[in-house]
Each structure stands twice: as C-alpha cells, then as structure tokens.
Design a protein around this motif. Structure first.
Motif, PDB file in Angstrom:
ATOM      1  N   MET A   1      13.092  30.537  -6.908  1.00  0.00           N
ATOM      2  CA  MET A   1      11.558  30.349  -6.420  1.00  0.00           C
ATOM      3  C   MET A   1      11.439  28.728  -6.918  1.00  0.00           C
ATOM      4  O   MET A   1      11.896  28.335  -7.758  1.00  0.00           O
ATOM      5  CB  MET A   1      10.479  31.187  -7.533  1.00  0.00           C
ATOM      6  N   GLY A  19       2.147  28.585   5.886  1.00  0.00           N
ATOM      7  CA  GLY A  19       2.841  29.009   6.895  1.00  0.00           C
ATOM      8  C   GLY A  19       4.508  28.847   7.157  1.00  0.00           C
ATOM      9  O   GLY A  19       5.286  29.622   7.090  1.00  0.00           O
ATOM     10  N   ASN A  22       6.510  29.434   3.913  1.00  0.00           N
ATOM     11  CA  ASN A  22       6.744  30.886   3.564  1.00  0.00           C
ATOM     12  C   ASN A  22       7.765  31.499   4.728  1.00  0.00           C
ATOM     13  O   ASN A  22       8.438  32.478   4.505  1.00  0.00           O
ATOM     14  CB  ASN A  22       5.570  31.859   3.835  1.00  0.00           C
ATOM     15  N   GLU A  23       7.873  30.671   5.839  1.00  0.00           N
ATOM     16  CA  GLU A  23       8.916  31.258   6.770  1.00  0.00           C
ATOM     17  C   GLU A  23      10.276  31.120   6.299  1.00  0.00           C
ATOM     18  O   GLU A  23      11.105  31.597   6.655  1.00  0.00           O
ATOM     19  CB  GLU A  23       8.625  30.461   8.093  1.00  0.00           C
ATOM     20  N   ASP A  25      11.223  30.321   3.051  1.00  0.00           N
ATOM     21  CA  ASP A  25      11.404  31.119   1.885  1.00  0.00           C
ATOM     22  C   ASP A  25      10.281  31.711   1.223  1.00  0.00           C
ATOM     23  O   ASP A  25       9.227  30.953   0.857  1.00  0.00           O
ATOM     24  CB  ASP A  25      11.975  30.070   0.773  1.00  0.00           C
ATOM     25  N   GLU A  26       9.961  32.816   1.136  1.00  0.00           N
ATOM     26  CA  GLU A  26       8.853  33.957   0.947  1.00  0.00           C
ATOM     27  C   GLU A  26       8.386  33.628  -0.672  1.00  0.00           C
ATOM     28  O   GLU A  26       7.460  34.111  -1.108  1.00  0.00           O
ATOM     29  CB  GLU A  26       9.066  35.283   1.296  1.00  0.00           C
ATOM     30  N   THR A  27       9.428  33.159  -1.417  1.00  0.00           N
ATOM     31  CA  THR A  27       9.431  33.146  -2.851  1.00  0.00           C
ATOM     32  C   THR A  27       8.771  31.829  -3.340  1.00  0.00           C
ATOM     33  O   THR A  27       8.458  31.567  -4.655  1.00  0.00           O
ATOM     34  CB  THR A  27      10.739  33.454  -3.654  1.00  0.00           C
ATOM     35  N   VAL A  28       8.333  31.055  -2.198  1.00  0.00           N
ATOM     36  CA  VAL A  28       7.865  29.725  -2.605  1.00  0.00           C
ATOM     37  C   VAL A  28       6.372  29.686  -3.318  1.00  0.00           C
ATOM     38  O   VAL A  28       5.720  30.822  -2.822  1.00  0.00           O
ATOM     39  CB  VAL A  28       7.612  28.867  -1.429  1.00  0.00           C
ATOM     40  N   GLU A  29       6.150  29.387  -4.410  1.00  0.00           N
ATOM     41  CA  GLU A  29       4.949  29.525  -5.027  1.00  0.00           C
ATOM     42  C   GLU A  29       4.015  28.248  -4.720  1.00  0.00           C
ATOM     43  O   GLU A  29       4.448  27.201  -5.351  1.00  0.00           O
ATOM     44  CB  GLU A  29       5.069  29.698  -6.461  1.00  0.00           C
TER      45      GLU A  29
END
Length: 87
Positions: A1, A19, A22-23, A25-29
């Motif tokens: 992450m 957006g 998230n495209e 890497d969905e684990t980006v916080e």
C-alpha cells in the motif's frame, strides 16, 4: 500500500487524480487532501508519514515552492498542474 498526500486546490483535479491512482492500484491510501500553502506547512510539521506527495504548483494561497522555504520535505513529490499552454 502506498500512502499519498494530495496538495491541490481544484476539486475536479483532486477527483481526477484519485481516480487515476485507484485505476493503477486500488490499495493506494489518500491520507489527506490539502488546498493551500499554509495548511500544507502545518500538516507537514505534524510529521505524519506518507510515501508520496502529488502537489499542484499554484495553490489557493500561493505557489507550492513557498512550502519548502518553511519546512524540510524528504518525501518524493510529483508536481502536477492542470494548466495547458497551447503550442
């Protein structure tokens, strides 16, 4: 992450960047979104750990480079801008 700080004063650009991240890497916080120089200085002085900063050049209360006169930043920064200069 990957923990990310976004420094951007235009809400559309914030949403677009989130957006895109998230495209990839969905684990980006997204730890925080800050829209001004003074708020960014205060936030960075707290010492909250992030892995990467996305930073617009022009912010609501000045130019981002003013931040570096006030606080030492040892975090990788990707400078962003929404401005396009036609050739």
């Amino acid at each position: 992450m990957i923990r990310v700080l976004i420094v951007e004063d235009e809400q559309y650009n914030v949403q677009h960047l989130i957006g895109l991240l998230n495209e990839i890497d969905e684990t980006v916080e997204i730890v925080a979104v800050i829209d001004g120089v003074e708020d960014c200085i205060e936030w960075l002085e707290q010492g909250i750990e992030v892995d990467l900063i996305f930073m617009d050049i022009r912010l609501s209360d000045g130019v981002c480079f003013e931040i570096f006169d006030a606080v030492e930043v040892n975090i990788p920064i990707v400078f962003t801008t929404a401005y396009y200069i036609s050739p």
